[in-house]
Each structure stands twice: as C-alpha cells, then as structure tokens.
Design a protein around this motif. Structure first.
Motif, short mmCIF file in Angstrom:
data_model
loop_
_atom_site.label_atom_id
_atom_site.label_comp_id
_atom_site.label_asym_id
_atom_site.label_seq_id
_atom_site.Cartn_x
_atom_site.Cartn_y
_atom_site.Cartn_z
N TYR A 163 -3.32 4.85 -2.81
CA TYR A 163 -4.39 5.78 -2.40
C TYR A 163 -3.92 7.21 -2.65
O TYR A 163 -3.09 7.73 -1.90
N CYS A 223 -1.32 -2.86 5.92
CA CYS A 223 -2.14 -1.75 6.42
C CYS A 223 -2.60 -0.89 5.25
O CYS A 223 -1.79 -0.38 4.49
N ASP A 224 -3.90 -0.74 5.13
CA ASP A 224 -4.46 0.02 4.01
C ASP A 224 -4.55 1.52 4.32
O ASP A 224 -4.65 2.32 3.42
N TRP A 225 -4.59 1.87 5.59
CA TRP A 225 -4.82 3.27 5.93
C TRP A 225 -3.50 4.01 6.12
O TRP A 225 -2.45 3.41 6.33
N GLU A 226 -3.59 5.32 6.03
CA GLU A 226 -2.39 6.13 6.05
C GLU A 226 -1.85 6.28 7.47
O GLU A 226 -2.58 6.64 8.40
N HIS A 273 -1.53 -1.27 -4.00
CA HIS A 273 -2.72 -0.48 -3.68
C HIS A 273 -2.25 0.95 -3.47
O HIS A 273 -1.49 1.22 -2.53
N HIS A 288 0.43 5.59 -0.02
CA HIS A 288 -0.41 6.80 -0.01
C HIS A 288 0.40 7.91 -0.66
O HIS A 288 1.60 8.06 -0.37
N THR A 319 0.83 -1.20 0.00
CA THR A 319 0.00 0.00 0.00
C THR A 319 0.87 1.25 0.00
O THR A 319 1.86 1.32 0.74
#
Lengths: 732, 127
Positions: free
Chosen positions: A148, B80-83, A146, A90, A88
C-alpha cells in the motif's frame, strides 16, 4: 510429455535450462524470455500457466509444456496444497520494475527520505495488479505481497518486443532479438542464426533484409528451417537457419499503467515509448493464446466488429495468458489497415497473470462463526452443532424427543446467548424507543417487559424481540440472533438521525443467556436461590446459583420460561449448576431442533424464516403488534396506507390429518388447481400427534381457503397457536 | 495452540467528555473503543465517569493474548491489511486475520483482544 531435468546452471531460468536440450518440446512460437509471450508456458510441478522464463531452474521439476493455440492445459489434482500467505507492506512510494529507469526512480525517491518498496519480476516479485486503494499486489516465491503506497506508484516495466504475426510463427527456433542475446550469453546453442530486423547483441548472425513473409519448417516439422523475406521488388528470398532472431520493434509494457488510471501513478523509461505499429498481418496466427488467426480477424471485421474492444470480445483475442501483449499491436495494425484510425490498446484490469486458487485466496480466511461461552459444554454433552442465526449452536443432544418432553413435562435449559442484547440509557431513551417500536413504550413500567416487532419505513417487519424497562431512563432491548447486527445498526442510525440523548451499549457478546423452561422451571429456580421469580412479562435482578442474573419472564416454548442474562464468564458455572440442581427433575438441555418444534406448536414466527421482505403485521396476522393510535413511529404512514388496500395474502397455520408426515419447508400450497402459497415452517407435533405448519396463503375472492393441498396431501388451515391457545401454561 | 484468555474488566458507554476526564485505576489499561465507549481491564466503579446516564457494566465478553513483538509483527504483516501505528504505546482496532481485533502495542509486546465468541478462531489463526 513430462520430463525430470537434472541440474546444470544454477542461474538458469527453467526455460533456459530446457532449451539446452534440443529434444525438449518447448518453445513453439517466438520466445521473448521476458514474461511477455505465452510460448514458454508449462505446467510445473502441477501448477499450470507457469512462465518458465520467469522462474528459476529447480532440480527435479516436473514440466509439461502447454499446447499452443488456445488449448487449455490439463488440470491436475495434486491434493491439498500449503496455504499461500500474503504479506502486507505500507510505504511511501512503490517502484515496479528495476531496470535502469526503475532503479533511478527508486534512488531519487529514497534521496528524499521516502520509504520505497521496489518490485521486479526478475527478483521474483512479479506485480499482477494494481487495485484502487491503491494496492499493488505482487506474486513472490514465498507468497503474495500486498503493498500500500501512501504516495506515488512508479511503473518502470519497460517495453516488450513485438512478436511476428506471419505464417509459421508457431514453429520452434524463433526468438526475439533480446532473447537471442540472452540465450547466447547463457551458452545455449542456437545454431545458424538469421536476424530479421534489429539484430541481437553479441551474436554472429546473417541479416535477412526485406519484409518478413513467413517461416518454413525444417525436416522436423515443428522446428524452423528457413525464413522467407520479400524485397522491395517483390522477390522472395529464403534464408536457411536453425534460429531466427526477430527485432521487430518495441511496444510499451504498460498494462499496469493502463490498469491504474485515475490513481497516483507515473511511468518512467521505456514504458512510455510510443508503441511501434507493425505491418498489417496478412497470414498466420495473431493471438497464440486464443488461437486467433488473421482470417478470424477478417471474419469478425466483415460482421461489423470494428472496435478493438469488440474484436476482443468476438474473437477472445487478448483474453488469454499474455493478456494481449502478443496480439494487440497486430490487431491495432489490422484495424488501422481497414481504414479506421489507430485505436488505443484495450482496457487493462487485474490480474495480469494467471494465479492459482491459493494465490487468489492468499491472506483470506473463511468467515469466523462465533461460539457462545457454552460451546465446549454442548460438545461435552454430545451436541451436534450447526451454524444457525450466524452462530454455532447445538442442533440437538442426541434425543430430540426427550429434549422436547423435558420442556413440555419437566424442565429444560437452552443456551440463548446468541440473542442480540442492547442497553439504552439516557434522557432521550424513551423518545427513541417510541420512535423505533410500533407499540407504546411509555406505558411500560420499570420491571416490566414487552414483546415487540420492529418495522422499517415501509411498515414491514425487520426484527422482533423484547423491550424491558429497567428505570425511567434505561431499557434493555433484545433482537433475534440473526438480526442482531442489523438491529444494532438500525438503532444507532436512528439515535444519530434523531440526535437522541442516549448511550447505547451492545451486550450481545458480553452477556450469556440461558432459558430455563418447563412446568418445573420455577421449582428449579427456587432450588437455585430464587424462590420468587418474576411474574410473566416482568423481570428482576437476582443471584441464580450464585451467579448475578437479570431474569426475564418470557416464553418462546409455550411453557413457563425464565431467561437468565448474566456475564458471559459465568455461563459455564450457571449452566452446570442448573443441570445439577435439576437432575432429579429429569432436566436435560434442548437444542434448536426441539426449540423450533416447541415454538411452532405455539405458532410463534421466526423473522427471516416465516417473514418475507414485505411482511407487514397485517399479512402476518399480528395486527395486535401495532398501535395506530400511537402518533408517530417508524412505518406508521405505510401501515395506514397499506391497511386501506385489500389483503392479498396472510401467514396462516395448517395441520394435516394424523399419520401424514410433515412436508419440507418450502413446499408449495395448492388451492385446487391454483398455486396458493408456500410452507415456511413445518414440524410433526408430538403433543398434537399431527403435522403442523406455518405458511403464506393467498386470498381468493377476498377469502382465505380453508382446505388446501400440500405435497399432494390434504391440509386444513387452522388458527394458531396450535398448542395452549389461551397461553395458560406460559403464564404459569 | 496459544491460549487466549478471557478479560475481566469494565465497559463504559458515556458522554465523550465524561470519558475524557475520567481517571482509571493505576495499572489498568483503558482502550477507547469509540468516542463514547471505553474498555478498562479492571473493575471500575460507576462513579468514575461524570455522567448520570452512563452505562457501566462488568465486561467479560472479550478475550486477549499477549504476544511478543517479533511474533506479533510477523503475524500482523501476514494478517493485517491496514497500517499499524508506529508510536508506542498505541491502541488500534480493525479486521485482522478475518477477525475484529483490538491491538494494544507496547515496546516489546502486543495485546491482541477479540470478542470472546471469536477467541477460538484467534487462537487457531495465531498458530
């Protein structure tokens, strides 16, 4: 055909490498070398739907080209594959596609100080979907990515070349103009090349003029030998060739843009070019993925399918591996030629590429099932563990009969740490609980506990448990193991709705709980340092075998029982001490299988098993669980209203004559020829020597039938509890 | 497999203002789980919060493992997908590797805290 291929040029794609060998049967249909068409799909090392033009050549790769015209590739089992990871990131901006327009967009964004992530299939990071979030998912060689973006998604995926939709378009030797140039540059022999439309860069070729009519095979019926064109006068010209380069125009590669409508997304470069509309196809295959021909389009059109979305559903054109990249321009042209306006391309949804199950599951884990602190103790005692009520719990320890007997005749312990536990404290605690429960709480003195149901607004049972009063303003609540999460939300939601001045602490995971039960339970507690344990439905604080505990005197088994709530860290110490202290009393732990037998003998219901979504206390035969003289509680109005309706069914106890085996839970109950209900709980009772059950029974003419048939055997409705109906044993 | 050890601390539910003004024993970590809830990694007296109705309980229902920064970041990038917060120290909580985790970030290490019933799953997934 499977082949092992030796190495040649490290920079080759797998397809380019294969095309160096003219004997390899891959490439039927017009190859694009850009990942747009389905013609180079193959099963590679056991993975199907691999676009061989998009993956690097690998020494020793086992390749099985897919058959054309919608035939599914063979499924091959290669055993367990390694887990696919997901990484992931961001970022501020994500740029998809790194051609000139994508590079420029990324550079521009970076110049502002933005954190930019670039993804490009040619760099091995193929975007397969954009999801709300937004979330951009890409497939890479080392797993899924992934991404974001906090800000914009820039789509710079360019344009794809239009495929030919004429007779013979499944022959080998057809390539788009860009592909022809790329193959020539890679040194792949193309032979005599004829160019239709825009010619390829850097290749000496003949240019065929006129309108493309068809391709004809060579002496090899699978390979192209000629292209036939028609000039303005209608005359046909046949061009002999070994390769046809097709420059038929561009159509935007905009599936990701269409998929991300409503999100912060912007297209740059050729992805914004107006889609070229080819001539209306008159013959041949339009959708090579699903094998849809022009004749198929004509057929569905004649049956009234005139919208692009409907034609897609009627023919499955556009639903295959290329997701319409090949066929959509031709279907749009076909429908426009039938007199309709030119229709926009159909909806795009993730995913744009075929994924393996591993890729779909990347980053996901199976739901974790919690374990009590005593998990290893249970295993050490030979327990068979099962997932029950959302937890790993001991089903039995190898001898259910002995476990049962220990409870009825001696002493036993059971790990009940899974019960929901919550503390409620504050000036508003009592008012909140009065609202939550259908029986008076104010009358509960500190030190006392009460069994309670929890109702929803419709008066149906949603959970049961205990309310214990610690002080004027502090209470402990327990919930069922499986219902604890919902119950906590329920309590918190109502506390917030009522603006209750309370503090709520969920202690389900914090506290262990061990139930000490059986006629010798008090003896065991005395040995553990508690000579005067609480009386029935009372509770108190004490050290048990050196472990600080809150002792609740309840009973689910029908025998004297003490529930010992304690800090989870002390569970093992307490468990071992109790087993040691009770050795000469014949103590043994009991699992859920014995517990379910014990509670059924007492007629205790289990919410969620014996109850349904519309189980009122009246239907459960538990009207003692509600006090309608209480002025207000959740569900009161519904209870008052439904009490005026005739009772239609009730949860009842049943027994079968001695010698009949207990039927399975879910067995149907028959009243003569009428289906009268269903069994919810069933067991063979060692104490009573017969099968006993709980089940729902319909009333007939306002009466509950007494004699029924279950599994073809006679059964009799009886009052519950089946065992110790006066409750003397539990009260000690 | 990494050892995820049980924490021995105190959990407090009280009026947010009472938690805001409380001071914790030196050296202890205090994780604000919610506006009205704090988990302190040591024993705390009930009198530490100025709220007569506060629930102050010994808390042994959480387990934790310190993980060095590089390993933790690699794990979190995968799981973990969240920042994650960028400042240090920082506290964050949410689903990680399919488990409800609480994360305490220091400069060169991360404390991963999980409800003890999931400790074995965390140890397994941290491998």
């Amino acid at each position: 055909m499977m082949a092992e291929f030796g190495g040649q040029m490290a920079a080759d794609s797998l397809l380019t490498h294969l095309l160096r060998d003219p004997n390899v049967p891959i490439g039927g249909g017009c190859l694009c070398l850009a990942g747009d068409c389905p013609h180079c799909l193959a099963t590679v090392d056991g993975v199907s739907y691999v676009r061989t033009c998009q993956v690097a050549f690998r020494e020793g790769a086992a390749v099985i080209p897919h058959a054309a015209n919608g035939q599914l590739p063979p499924l091959e089992s290669r055993g367990e594959r390694p887990r696919v990871s997901a990484r992931t990131t961001h970022c501020d901006i994500v740029v998809i596609g790194q051609g000139p327009a994508g590079r420029a967009a990324a550079a521009e964004a970076r110049a502002t100080g933005a954190h930019v992530v670039t993804l490009d299939a040619r760099d091995g990071q193929e975007v397969i979907g954009i999801y709300p979030g937004p979330l951009v998912v890409a497939r890479a060689e080392d797993g899924m990515r992934h991404v974001y973006p906090r800000g914009e998604i820039v789509v710079a995926t360019g344009a794809s070349e239009i495929q030919p939709a004429v007779s013979g378009n499944q022959l080998r030797g057809l390539v788009t103009a860009r592909a022809a140039a790329e193959l020539a540059a890679a040194g792949v022999p193309l032979g005599r090349v004829v160019a239709v439309g825009t010619p390829p860069d850097g290749i000496v070729c003949e240019r065929a003029s006129g309108t493309l009519l068809r391709f004809e095979p060579s002496s090899d019926p699978a390979r192209v030998g000629a292209v036939v064109m028609r000039d303005a006068d209608g005359a046909e010209t046949r061009w002999s060739c070994e390769t046809v380069s097709l420059g038929l125009g561009l159509t935007p590669r905009d599936a990701l843009l269409r998929m991300a409508r409503g999100m912060n997304v912007r297209g740059v470069g050729d992805v914004l070019v107006p889609a070229h509309v080819p001539p209306c196809p008159v013959d041949g295959t339009v959708c090579p993925c699903a094998g849809v021909t022009v004749a198929d389009l004509a057929s569905v059109h004649a049956r009234g399918f005139h919208e692009l979305e409907l034609v897609k559903r009627a023919t499955l054109a556009g639903t295959g591996p290329c997701q319409g990249a090949t066929c959509v321009p031709h279907i749009r042209a076909f429908l426009a030629a039938q007199g309709a306006a030119l229709q926009p391309p159909f909806t795009a949804r993730p995913v744009t590429r075929q994924l393996t199950i591993g890729e779909v599951a990347a980053g996901a884990h199976p739901a974790a099932t919690p374990r009590t602190t005593l998990h290893e103790e249970h295993l050490g005692l030979g327990a068979t563990m099962e997932r029950l009520g959302g937890w790993w719990r001991p089903w039995h320890y190898g001898n259910v009969e002995a476990e049962y007997a220990a409870v009825r005749h001696g002493v036993s312990i059971c790990d009940v740490s899974t019960l929901g536990k919550m503390q409620v404290s504050g000036p508003g605690a009592l008012a909140l609980l009065e609202h939550l429960y259908p029986v008076p709480i104010a009358t509960l003195a500190p030190g006392r506990a009460r069994y309670v149901f929890m109702l929803d607004e419709r008066g149906y049972v949603i959970d049961d448990g205990m309310v214990a009063r610690e002080s004027e303003t502090r209470f402990t609540l327990t919930f069922t193991s499986g219902g604890a999460t919902f119950a906590e939300m329920w309590v918190r939601d109502w506390a917030e709705s009522l603006d209750a001045d309370v503090r709520l602490m969920n202690q389900t995971f914090s506290l262990g709980a061990i139930n000490v039960t059986g006629p010798q339970a008090a003896t065991l507690l005395a040995r553990a340092g508690v000579p005067a344990p609480p009386a029935f439905l009372r509770h108190g604080q004490a050290d048990v075998a050196g472990v600080p505990c809150r002792i609740y005197r309840l009973s689910f088994t029908g025998e004297v029982s003490f529930e010992l709530h304690h800090a989870a860290a002390d569970s093992v110490k307490l468990w071992r001490a109790l087993l040691l202290l009770g050795q000469d009393l014949g103590i043994r732990p009991h699992g859920l299988e014995a517990l379910l037998k014990l509670r059924l003998e007492k007629g205790h219901l289990i919410v969620g098993q014996d109850t349904d979504f519309d189980s009122s206390l009246r239907r459960l035969g538990c009207e003692w669980g509600v006090r309608l003289d209480k002025p207000a509680f959740i569900g009161r109005q519904a209870v008052l209203r439904t009490n005026r309706l005739p009772l239609d069914r009730q949860l009842c106890g049943f027994e079968m004559a001695v010698g009949f085996q207990a039927p399975a839970e879910g067995a149907t109950i028959w009243d003569g020829e009428d289906l009268a209900g269903v069994v919810t709980s069933t067991t063979w009772s060692p104490t009573l020597g017969k099968s006993i059950m709980l089940g729902w029974l319909r009333l007939k003419d306002g009466q509950l039938p007494t004699e029924v048939t279950i599994n073809g055997r006679s059964a009799r409705r009886v009052a519950t509890p089946f065992y110790d109906p006066e409750g003397r044993r539990a009260r000690g | 497999m990494r050892v995820v050890e049980r924490l021995n601390g105190t959990r407090i539910v009280a009026m947010p203002a009472a938690i805001n003004t409380a001071t914790w024993p030196k050296g202890a970590l205090a994780f604000r789980l919610a506006p009205d809830e704090v988990l302190v990694t040591t024993t705390v007296a009930a009198s530490v919060v100025d709220d007569a109705h506060a629930i102050v309980e010994r808390e042994t229902g959480f387990s934790a493992a310190w993980v060095d920064n590089a390993e933790a970041m690699d794990f979190l990038e995968r799981e973990c997908d969240w920042e994650l917060p960028r400042e240090r120290p920082a506290f964050a909580q949410g689903m990680v590797a399919g488990l409800p985790l609480k994360l305490w970030f220091e400069q060169d290490r991360v404390l991963m805290v999980v409800a003890s019933p999931y400790a074995a799953d965390l140890a397994e997934r941290l491998r």
